[in-house]
Design a protein around this motif. Structure first.
Motif, PDB file in Angstrom:
ATOM      1  N   ASP A  27      -7.715   2.512  -3.499  1.00 22.16           N
ATOM      2  CA  ASP A  27      -8.788   1.720  -2.913  1.00 22.16           C
ATOM      3  C   ASP A  27      -8.489   0.502  -2.090  1.00 22.16           C
ATOM      4  O   ASP A  27      -8.109  -0.566  -3.038  1.00 22.16           O
ATOM      5  N   THR A  28      -8.307   0.592  -1.080  1.00 20.88           N
ATOM      6  CA  THR A  28      -8.110  -0.884  -0.123  1.00 20.88           C
ATOM      7  C   THR A  28      -9.101  -1.251   0.715  1.00 20.88           C
ATOM      8  O   THR A  28      -9.216  -1.516   1.967  1.00 20.88           O
ATOM      9  N   SER A  29     -10.544  -1.035   0.260  1.00 19.95           N
ATOM     10  CA  SER A  29     -11.586  -1.214   1.037  1.00 19.95           C
ATOM     11  C   SER A  29     -11.443  -2.769   1.444  1.00 19.95           C
ATOM     12  O   SER A  29     -11.574  -3.681   0.453  1.00 19.95           O
ATOM     13  N   SER A  35     -13.736  -9.872  -1.120  1.00 18.19           N
ATOM     14  CA  SER A  35     -14.331  -9.296  -2.395  1.00 18.19           C
ATOM     15  C   SER A  35     -14.110  -7.961  -2.732  1.00 18.19           C
ATOM     16  O   SER A  35     -14.021  -7.388  -3.766  1.00 18.19           O
ATOM     17  N   GLY A  36     -13.228  -7.227  -1.682  1.00 17.07           N
ATOM     18  CA  GLY A  36     -12.629  -5.711  -2.119  1.00 17.07           C
ATOM     19  C   GLY A  36     -11.236  -6.037  -2.946  1.00 17.07           C
ATOM     20  O   GLY A  36     -11.057  -7.212  -3.363  1.00 17.07           O
ATOM     21  N   PRO A  37     -10.727  -4.705  -3.316  1.00 19.47           N
ATOM     22  CA  PRO A  37      -9.604  -4.978  -4.025  1.00 19.47           C
ATOM     23  C   PRO A  37      -8.408  -5.391  -3.488  1.00 19.47           C
ATOM     24  O   PRO A  37      -7.232  -5.783  -4.113  1.00 19.47           O
ATOM     25  N   GLU A  39      -4.936  -5.392  -0.607  1.00 17.64           N
ATOM     26  CA  GLU A  39      -4.121  -4.148  -0.276  1.00 17.64           C
ATOM     27  C   GLU A  39      -2.664  -4.172  -1.084  1.00 17.64           C
ATOM     28  O   GLU A  39      -1.806  -3.648  -0.746  1.00 17.64           O
ATOM     29  N   LYS A  41      -1.960  -3.287  -3.958  1.00 23.89           N
ATOM     30  CA  LYS A  41      -1.421  -2.077  -4.811  1.00 23.89           C
ATOM     31  C   LYS A  41      -0.542  -1.120  -3.583  1.00 23.89           C
ATOM     32  O   LYS A  41       0.250  -0.485  -3.886  1.00 23.89           O
ATOM     33  N   GLY A  65      -4.075 -10.851  -3.223  1.00 27.22           N
ATOM     34  CA  GLY A  65      -4.439  -9.473  -3.085  1.00 27.22           C
ATOM     35  C   GLY A  65      -4.149  -9.001  -1.614  1.00 27.22           C
ATOM     36  O   GLY A  65      -4.166  -7.677  -1.272  1.00 27.22           O
ATOM     37  N   ASP A  90      -5.349  -1.084   4.855  1.00 29.96           N
ATOM     38  CA  ASP A  90      -6.824  -1.270   4.545  1.00 29.96           C
ATOM     39  C   ASP A  90      -7.620  -0.286   5.244  1.00 29.96           C
ATOM     40  O   ASP A  90      -7.487   0.345   6.142  1.00 29.96           O
TER      41      ASP A  90
END
Length: 441
Positions: A27-29, A35-37, A39, A41, A65, A90
């Motif tokens: 999940d790269t929202s 506020s998202g996870p 990129e 990972k 992140g 993303d």
């Protein structure tokens, strides 16, 4: 453990589907506000896949992140200018309740890989990884150096991805003169004897803006001729309903000429309704490249039902054609009127390049080898890509992420839409074309 294993000696076609599914499951929202996870990972996943086959990828983190992965492949002739292949990791957010299959599951159904990013643009990320891994395992160098960039933040304008790297680490792209990236190379079937593959050679510029009107605050029960909400809504309604004049750019003229030849009929840019009706889902992509545009997207005002606020705001997604920015802004201010204060939230230039040269020839050669009825044609993208950032370095950019699509698939509707998906056969086709393209470029 990864579903792909380099020890098994698989080909790029063998592993591209698993690579795409695994990327989708990360999940790269991108909500545009950190506020998202993020990129990180995905950047680490890509770096691992590249390192497994002997490359030395580097991860650059512009904000906690928000990470991008860069690697360089040595070519047979390092004296030649280098090629950049770029993709973003993303994605825009997705509400799982709206989807047939969970947007971060990478489900395979009906011959497609489903999930957020399946076409925008983890499909191209996967195809690039698959081709590079195959070539590295088999010791096949590209004719020239190739720089790989898997980037953060494209969906919010690239500030923490491509723009960061271009302005803070331009040495990563030393010697690069040409690039390929997203939203191009996809097919449009005209008939059983002709399939057009639309290669992006131009894209509209952007002005994402905030509109503000100040008025007189007061009690909701009292007459108020200086209501900020009323003034703003009237201005936004004028803008949203405005019909912008047709402006035919070089790229759109070339596309219409190619389409005229394909359909066997003369096309009138001033009367495109009948023509667009023949284009199915891609009509939405093409129709908006004939005009500037400004779409109201957000409204905000007030804090209580019986209080007239002293200020009202709106956000607008403005897009302008290459060569028409000044006209667009002048028209915008005229439509909005003197009471509306306009400020940019994010702006970027329009791009346009010619559809010629060795790289274009390589695209046509690679497509024709895999699809005998293929014809590459130029087109303009109504949105924007990371190509805007790479243009700052003088890099000539094209959208070329090759996919052979079923005629019935609403490809344009996949971008940022519900039930985004990419055909499995399309992914494998793209691997074969990209492999041939690298040899010919």
């Amino acid at each position: 453990m990864s579903e792909t294993d380099p020890a098994k000696g698989v080909t790029g076609e063998d592993e591209v589907v698993d690579l795409c599914r695994e990327l989708i499951r990360i999940d790269t929202s991108n909500y545009g506000d950190h506020s998202g996870p993020g990129e990180r990972k995905a950047a680490e996943y890509v770096a691992e896949k590249l390192a497994e086959v002997g490359l030395e990828p580097r991860i650059f983190e512009s904000h906690p992140g928000r990470a991008s992965t860069i690697a360089r492949i040595e070519g047979e002739d390092p004296s030649r200018p280098a090629l950049l292949i770029h993709g973003h990791t993303d994605v825009v957010p997705a509400n799982a309740d709206d989807w047939t299959h969970h947007p971060f599951s990478g489900e395979i159904a009906d011959g497609c890989v489903w999930g957020r990013g399946a076409v925008d643009m983890k499909d191209m990320d996967a195809m690039t990884l698959a081709v590079v891994r195959d070539r590295m395992r088999s010791g096949r160098k590209p004719p020239r150096d190739v720089v790989l960039a898997f980037l953060a933040d494209e969906e919010a304008g690239g500030t923490y991805g491509a723009k960061h790297l271009v302005h803070r680490h331009p040495e990563l792209f030393e010697g690069v003169t040409e690039a390929i990236g997203e939203v191009g190379g996809f097919s449009f079937t005209v008939n059983e004897k002709l399939r057009l593959y639309l290669v992006e050679t131009a894209e509209k510029g952007m002005h994402w803006m905030r509109l503000t009107v100040d008025g007189t605050a007061g009690h909701g029960s009292m007459t108020n001729d200086d209501n900020a909400i009323t003034e703003l809504c009237e201005a936004v309604a004028r803008l949203g309903r405005h019909t912008w004049p047709v402006r035919v750019t070089k790229t759109v003229r070339a596309f219409l000429d190619e389409l005229s030849d394909a359909l066997g009929t003369e096309l009138d840019p001033e009367n495109m309704d009948e023509t667009l009706a023949k284009l199915g889902g891609i009509a939405r992509m093409i129709g908006t490249t004939l005009r500037n545009s400004a779409a109201p997207t957000q409204l905000g005002a007030g804090y209580k039902v019986n209080v007239i606020p002293g200020q009202a705001t709106a956000h607008v997604d403005g897009r302008f054609l290459p060569g028409y920015e000044e006209e667009f802004l002048a028209d915008l201010d005229r439509i909005l009127g003197p009471r509306v204060r306009r400020e940019d939230v994010h702006s970027d230039k329009a791009l346009e390049t010619d559809f010629d040269g060795r790289l274009v020839d390589a695209m046509q050669t690679a497509l024709s080898a895999e699809d005998p009825i293929a014809r590459a044609v130029p087109y303009m993208l109504s949105g924007g890509t990371d190509a805007k950032s790479f243009d700052d370095l003088g890099i000539r950019c094209f959208g070329f992420a090759p996919l052979k699509l079923p005629p019935e698939l609403d490809f344009a509707g996949m971008f940022h839409g519900v039930d985004e998906r990419v055909p499995v056969d399309g992914l494998k086709f793209g691997v074969r074309v990209l492999d041939r393209f690298l040899d010919a470029s």
